[in-house]
Design an enzyme around this catalytic site. Structure first.
Site, PDB file in Angstrom:
ATOM      1  N   CYS A  85     -18.682 -44.372  60.233  1.00  0.00           N
ATOM      2  CA  CYS A  85     -18.741 -45.758  60.700  1.00  0.00           C
ATOM      3  C   CYS A  85     -19.847 -46.003  61.721  1.00  0.00           C
ATOM      4  O   CYS A  85     -20.350 -47.120  61.840  1.00  0.00           O
ATOM      5  CB  CYS A  85     -17.396 -46.166  61.297  1.00  0.00           C
ATOM      6  N   HIS A 121     -19.209 -53.049  64.490  1.00  0.00           N
ATOM      7  CA  HIS A 121     -18.681 -52.453  63.263  1.00  0.00           C
ATOM      8  C   HIS A 121     -17.415 -53.181  62.853  1.00  0.00           C
ATOM      9  O   HIS A 121     -16.517 -53.416  63.670  1.00  0.00           O
ATOM     10  CB  HIS A 121     -18.402 -50.973  63.488  1.00  0.00           C
ATOM     11  N   ASN A 125     -13.958 -53.158  55.286  1.00  0.00           N
ATOM     12  CA  ASN A 125     -14.655 -52.151  56.088  1.00  0.00           C
ATOM     13  C   ASN A 125     -15.563 -51.338  55.175  1.00  0.00           C
ATOM     14  O   ASN A 125     -15.098 -50.500  54.415  1.00  0.00           O
ATOM     15  CB  ASN A 125     -13.632 -51.244  56.781  1.00  0.00           C
TER      16      ASN A 125
END
Length: 331
Positions: free
Chosen positions: A113, A258, A288
């Site tokens: 991530c 993020h 995501n």
């Protein structure tokens, strides 16, 4: 002093839209359950045969067009992904081949991530040192092919999605613009809180029938622990990066974080005391996409006029590792 600036951005997502209602046909969940816990309404998943490198290629072409550069102008590729098309080699060389460029270096990084922020620090070092002039930075993921889409795996499967974002980076001698500061961290004490155990070279064979039966080839996440750390670490990191650049929260035009979970983003906004117009979220539509979330959001912000020349922008991410970090950019 030479700094690194963004010359162009682009993103690409599969055309296959998967709604929460679609997932409710596969597992014990509902639109309300998913929205309440994650804020996600839909996500994009690849169709059979679509690849990570192809998504990256589409995003890279858009970024190159925005930068008014040709593929042949790229001197190096930095490719952030946790879901390469093959165990080896990395995806950078496959993107290089699709772009039809010469024998330029391609560096893959596995920072999940936080991959785009970490990759940005690498590209920045390349450019500031004079080693390369134009660097293509990509964050690209195909998570859907590694999801347990049953009730057993729903806590993970409802979150993750596929997509790619890209940025073309180059030098600037303008003292007032470019990448100003980074703040990067990692803590391996929590490595197993968000990970994929197999296949791995520590096992002989790298994946066994027993491991497959135990679903150890699927992404595993301790959601509560990830949430607990993310809502603390990202605000801390943004503040540290701003301080290193000589600025304060009030100076920020926009925070692009993020896109892990809308609830994390809302908590971070509250902690930092940011107005709604100082944050950007799009997890509702894309889910995501791991290393791709920040560059996808950046490109949308640029094209929608949310980011303009001279704006102070903060990028921040937290994820598997645990790895986290921030960057401050004067656009």
């Amino acid at each position: 002093m030479t700094r690194t600036r963004f010359l162009g951005t682009g993103f690409a997502v599969p055309d296959r839209v998967v709604t929460n209602d679609d997932l409710s046909q596969l597992m014990d969940t509902s639109d309300e359950w998913i929205r309440t816990r994650t804020g996600i309404q839909q996500r994009r998943w690849v169709r059979e045969g679509e690849t990570n490198a192809e998504l990256a290629h589409a995003a890279a072409l858009r970024a190159l067009e925005a930068a008014a550069l040709a593929a042949g102008d790229v001197d190096a590729i930095v490719y952030a992904t946790s879901t390469p098309d093959h165990f080896a080699p990395g995806n950078g060389v496959f993107l290089q081949r699709l772009l039809g460029v010469g024998a330029i270096p391609s560096l893959d990084i596995r920072n999940q991530c936080s991959g785009f922020v970490y990759g940005l620090s690498v590209a920045d070092a390349f450019i500031r040192s004079g080693m390369y002039r134009h660097v293509l930075l990509v964050g690209s993921e195909v998570q859907s092919t590694a999801m347990d889409v049953t009730t057993r795996g729903r806590n993970v499967a409802v979150l993750f999605a596929d997509g790619a974002g890209a940025a073309v980076l180059g030098p600037t001698d303008d003292d007032g613009r470019g990448i100003l500061a980074f703040d990067l961290h990692g803590d391996g004490a929590y490595a197993e809180k968000l990970w994929v155990d197999t296949p791995g070279s520590m096992y002989h064979p790298r994946v066994s029938h027993e491991q497959l039966e135990q679903n150890r080839h699927f992404l595993e996440m301790d959601g509560k622990e990830v949430f607990r750390h993310a809502v603390v670490r990202m605000p801390e990191s943004v503040q540290a990066a701003l301080s290193a650049a000589g600025y304060k929260i009030a100076d920020l035009k926009l925070l692009v974080a993020h896109q892990a979970n809308l609830r994390i983003a809302e908590m971070m906004q509250k902690t930092l005391g940011l107005r709604d117009d100082q944050v950007y979220n799009n997890i509702m539509w894309y889910g995501n996409t791991t290393a791709a979330t920040i560059p996808i959001a950046l490109d949308e912000c640029v094209r929608e006029g949310r980011i303009r020349d001279g704006d102070l922008v903060a990028l921040t991410a937290f994820g598997s590792g645990f790895l986290w970090g921030s960057a401050i950019v004067r656009w």
